[in-house]
Motif scaffolding. Structure first.
Motif, PDB file in Angstrom:
ATOM      1  N   LEU A   1       0.828  -1.198   0.000  1.00 39.44           N
ATOM      2  CA  LEU A   1       0.000   0.000   0.000  1.00 39.44           C
ATOM      3  C   LEU A   1       0.870   1.258   0.000  1.00 39.44           C
ATOM      4  O   LEU A   1       0.597   2.203  -0.747  1.00 39.44           O
ATOM      5  CB  LEU A   1      -0.952  -0.006   1.199  1.00 39.44           C
ATOM      6  N   ALA A   2       1.928   1.271   0.783  1.00 36.33           N
ATOM      7  CA  ALA A   2       2.838   2.429   0.804  1.00 36.33           C
ATOM      8  C   ALA A   2       3.446   2.656  -0.572  1.00 36.33           C
ATOM      9  O   ALA A   2       3.521   3.796  -1.053  1.00 36.33           O
ATOM     10  CB  ALA A   2       3.919   2.228   1.861  1.00 36.33           C
ATOM     11  N   ALA A   3       3.863   1.588  -1.237  1.00 35.19           N
ATOM     12  CA  ALA A   3       4.463   1.712  -2.576  1.00 35.19           C
ATOM     13  C   ALA A   3       3.445   2.244  -3.582  1.00 35.19           C
ATOM     14  O   ALA A   3       3.776   3.101  -4.410  1.00 35.19           O
ATOM     15  CB  ALA A   3       5.015   0.364  -3.030  1.00 35.19           C
ATOM     16  N   ARG A   4       2.227   1.747  -3.524  1.00 34.87           N
ATOM     17  CA  ARG A   4       1.185   2.229  -4.439  1.00 34.87           C
ATOM     18  C   ARG A   4       0.905   3.713  -4.224  1.00 34.87           C
ATOM     19  O   ARG A   4       0.750   4.474  -5.181  1.00 34.87           O
ATOM     20  CB  ARG A   4      -0.107   1.425  -4.250  1.00 34.87           C
TER      21      ARG A   4
ATOM     22  N   ALA B   1       5.648  15.767   0.756  1.00 29.87           N
ATOM     23  CA  ALA B   1       5.762  15.076   2.040  1.00 29.87           C
ATOM     24  C   ALA B   1       4.465  14.329   2.333  1.00 29.87           C
ATOM     25  O   ALA B   1       3.449  14.535   1.658  1.00 29.87           O
ATOM     26  CB  ALA B   1       6.054  16.079   3.146  1.00 29.87           C
ATOM     27  N   CYS B   2       4.510  13.489   3.344  1.00 29.07           N
ATOM     28  CA  CYS B   2       3.333  12.728   3.764  1.00 29.07           C
ATOM     29  C   CYS B   2       3.070  12.969   5.247  1.00 29.07           C
ATOM     30  O   CYS B   2       4.002  12.949   6.053  1.00 29.07           O
ATOM     31  CB  CYS B   2       3.538  11.229   3.555  1.00 29.07           C
ATOM     32  N   LEU B   3       1.811  13.193   5.574  1.00 26.64           N
ATOM     33  CA  LEU B   3       1.365  13.213   6.960  1.00 26.64           C
ATOM     34  C   LEU B   3       0.500  11.971   7.131  1.00 26.64           C
ATOM     35  O   LEU B   3      -0.555  11.846   6.508  1.00 26.64           O
ATOM     36  CB  LEU B   3       0.563  14.475   7.271  1.00 26.64           C
ATOM     37  N   VAL B   4       0.984  11.027   7.928  1.00 27.51           N
ATOM     38  CA  VAL B   4       0.303   9.747   8.113  1.00 27.51           C
ATOM     39  C   VAL B   4      -0.389   9.753   9.471  1.00 27.51           C
ATOM     40  O   VAL B   4       0.258   9.972  10.507  1.00 27.51           O
ATOM     41  CB  VAL B   4       1.295   8.562   8.018  1.00 27.51           C
ATOM     42  N   VAL B   5      -1.699   9.511   9.442  1.00 26.31           N
ATOM     43  CA  VAL B   5      -2.510   9.553  10.654  1.00 26.31           C
ATOM     44  C   VAL B   5      -3.269   8.237  10.772  1.00 26.31           C
ATOM     45  O   VAL B   5      -3.953   7.831   9.824  1.00 26.31           O
ATOM     46  CB  VAL B   5      -3.501  10.743  10.604  1.00 26.31           C
ATOM     47  N   SER B   6      -3.150   7.574  11.913  1.00 24.80           N
ATOM     48  CA  SER B   6      -3.894   6.326  12.123  1.00 24.80           C
ATOM     49  C   SER B   6      -5.371   6.656  12.307  1.00 24.80           C
ATOM     50  O   SER B   6      -5.727   7.623  12.978  1.00 24.80           O
ATOM     51  CB  SER B   6      -3.359   5.593  13.355  1.00 24.80           C
ATOM     52  N   GLN B   7      -6.231   5.848  11.689  1.00 26.01           N
ATOM     53  CA  GLN B   7      -7.663   6.084  11.801  1.00 26.01           C
ATOM     54  C   GLN B   7      -8.406   4.766  11.702  1.00 26.01           C
ATOM     55  O   GLN B   7      -8.779   4.321  10.616  1.00 26.01           O
ATOM     56  CB  GLN B   7      -8.152   7.064  10.729  1.00 26.01           C
TER      57      GLN B   7
ATOM     58  N   LEU C   1       1.775  -1.919  12.535  1.00 22.38           N
ATOM     59  CA  LEU C   1       1.657  -1.801  11.077  1.00 22.38           C
ATOM     60  C   LEU C   1       1.608  -0.341  10.627  1.00 22.38           C
ATOM     61  O   LEU C   1       2.139   0.008   9.577  1.00 22.38           O
ATOM     62  CB  LEU C   1       0.440  -2.570  10.577  1.00 22.38           C
ATOM     63  N   TYR C   2       1.002   0.519  11.427  1.00 27.41           N
ATOM     64  CA  TYR C   2       0.982   1.954  11.146  1.00 27.41           C
ATOM     65  C   TYR C   2       2.408   2.508  11.125  1.00 27.41           C
ATOM     66  O   TYR C   2       2.794   3.244  10.211  1.00 27.41           O
ATOM     67  CB  TYR C   2       0.120   2.640  12.213  1.00 27.41           C
ATOM     68  N   LEU C   3       3.207   2.130  12.105  1.00 25.41           N
ATOM     69  CA  LEU C   3       4.603   2.578  12.151  1.00 25.41           C
ATOM     70  C   LEU C   3       5.405   1.998  10.994  1.00 25.41           C
ATOM     71  O   LEU C   3       6.231   2.688  10.389  1.00 25.41           O
ATOM     72  CB  LEU C   3       5.229   2.199  13.498  1.00 25.41           C
ATOM     73  N   HIS C   4       5.153   0.735  10.674  1.00 19.73           N
ATOM     74  CA  HIS C   4       5.855   0.098   9.552  1.00 19.73           C
ATOM     75  C   HIS C   4       5.499   0.796   8.238  1.00 19.73           C
ATOM     76  O   HIS C   4       6.388   1.087   7.423  1.00 19.73           O
ATOM     77  CB  HIS C   4       5.507  -1.390   9.489  1.00 19.73           C
ATOM     78  N   PHE C   5       4.233   1.083   8.027  1.00 19.22           N
ATOM     79  CA  PHE C   5       3.773   1.797   6.839  1.00 19.22           C
ATOM     80  C   PHE C   5       4.497   3.150   6.724  1.00 19.22           C
ATOM     81  O   PHE C   5       5.024   3.493   5.659  1.00 19.22           O
ATOM     82  CB  PHE C   5       2.252   1.999   6.936  1.00 19.22           C
ATOM     83  N   SER C   6       4.547   3.893   7.803  1.00 23.22           N
ATOM     84  CA  SER C   6       5.219   5.197   7.817  1.00 23.22           C
ATOM     85  C   SER C   6       6.700   5.053   7.503  1.00 23.22           C
ATOM     86  O   SER C   6       7.267   5.846   6.740  1.00 23.22           O
ATOM     87  CB  SER C   6       5.036   5.871   9.178  1.00 23.22           C
ATOM     88  N   ASN C   7       7.338   4.042   8.073  1.00 22.46           N
ATOM     89  CA  ASN C   7       8.764   3.823   7.830  1.00 22.46           C
ATOM     90  C   ASN C   7       9.056   3.423   6.385  1.00 22.46           C
ATOM     91  O   ASN C   7      10.089   3.809   5.833  1.00 22.46           O
ATOM     92  CB  ASN C   7       9.323   2.785   8.802  1.00 22.46           C
ATOM     93  N   ILE C   8       8.158   2.673   5.770  1.00 25.70           N
ATOM     94  CA  ILE C   8       8.340   2.306   4.358  1.00 25.70           C
ATOM     95  C   ILE C   8       8.344   3.565   3.496  1.00 25.70           C
ATOM     96  O   ILE C   8       9.176   3.707   2.594  1.00 25.70           O
ATOM     97  CB  ILE C   8       7.252   1.310   3.898  1.00 25.70           C
ATOM     98  N   LEU C   9       7.423   4.483   3.759  1.00 31.48           N
ATOM     99  CA  LEU C   9       7.405   5.748   3.012  1.00 31.48           C
ATOM    100  C   LEU C   9       8.718   6.510   3.217  1.00 31.48           C
ATOM    101  O   LEU C   9       9.274   7.062   2.265  1.00 31.48           O
ATOM    102  CB  LEU C   9       6.212   6.607   3.432  1.00 31.48           C
ATOM    103  N   ARG C  10       9.233   6.511   4.439  1.00 32.37           N
ATOM    104  CA  ARG C  10      10.520   7.178   4.716  1.00 32.37           C
ATOM    105  C   ARG C  10      11.650   6.518   3.926  1.00 32.37           C
ATOM    106  O   ARG C  10      12.515   7.196   3.384  1.00 32.37           O
ATOM    107  CB  ARG C  10      10.835   7.128   6.208  1.00 32.37           C
ATOM    108  N   GLU C  11      11.638   5.190   3.885  1.00 30.95           N
ATOM    109  CA  GLU C  11      12.671   4.460   3.143  1.00 30.95           C
ATOM    110  C   GLU C  11      12.624   4.777   1.649  1.00 30.95           C
ATOM    111  O   GLU C  11      13.622   4.620   0.953  1.00 30.95           O
ATOM    112  CB  GLU C  11      12.528   2.951   3.375  1.00 30.95           C
TER     113      GLU C  11
END
Length: 149
Positions: free
Chosen positions: A45-48, A72-78, A105-115
């Motif tokens: 999902l992060a890659a898409r 940039a991305c602002l990622v908010v859990s919801q 998974l929220y943190l992992h998703f955010s970290n993938i975008l950072r990577e």
């Protein structure tokens, strides 16, 4: 995982009047981990989303990604993105991942975008957050990791 993506000219999230994340041009991504989601769903999902061409090119067509524009991305859990509204007037959220797994998974998703080289700001998982944004367009898109098309 589910995400609601909004193209923004600016966005921020506050917890108890303290700014926890803020961006200028880019994407506000509201994200929810669902039961049985794994790191693989978060990564796909992060890659898409990073490749999603919803920013205007020089001809005014939506043909550039957040990566292309240096956004940039602002990622908010919801977790409410897991709402089941099929019965009665009160939504159910039983299809959302349990809180510990959802946060992971929220943190992992955010970290993938950072990577991927994107600047990423975040909200605070499980907190009562105030999100403000200027939706650019407006452009708002729903994505789910189970969508295969």
């Amino acid at each position: 995982m589910r995400a609601l993506i909004q193209r923004v000219s600016r966005a921020k999230v506050e917890v108890e009047e303290r700014v926890t994340g803020e961006i200028s041009q880019g994407l506000l991504i509201l994200v929810c981990a669902m039961q049985d989601d794994t790191e693989t769903e978060a990564e796909k999902l992060a890659a898409r989303i990073a490749k999603l061409r919803i920013f205007k090119d020089d001809a005014g067509k939506m043909n550039r990604s957040v990566v292309d524009i240096g956004g940039a991305c602002l990622v908010v859990s919801q977790f409410t993105l897991a709402a089941d509204t099929t019965r009665g007037n009160r939504p159910g959220f039983s299809t959302a991942a349990p809180p510990d797994e959802g946060n992971r998974l929220y943190l992992h998703f955010s970290n993938i975008l950072r990577e991927m080289g994107l600047p990423v700001a975040t909200g605070e998982f499980g907190a009562d957050m105030a999100v403000s944004l200027v939706n650019d367009g407006p452009v708002t898109i729903w994505m789910d990791s189970t969508d295969r098309n």
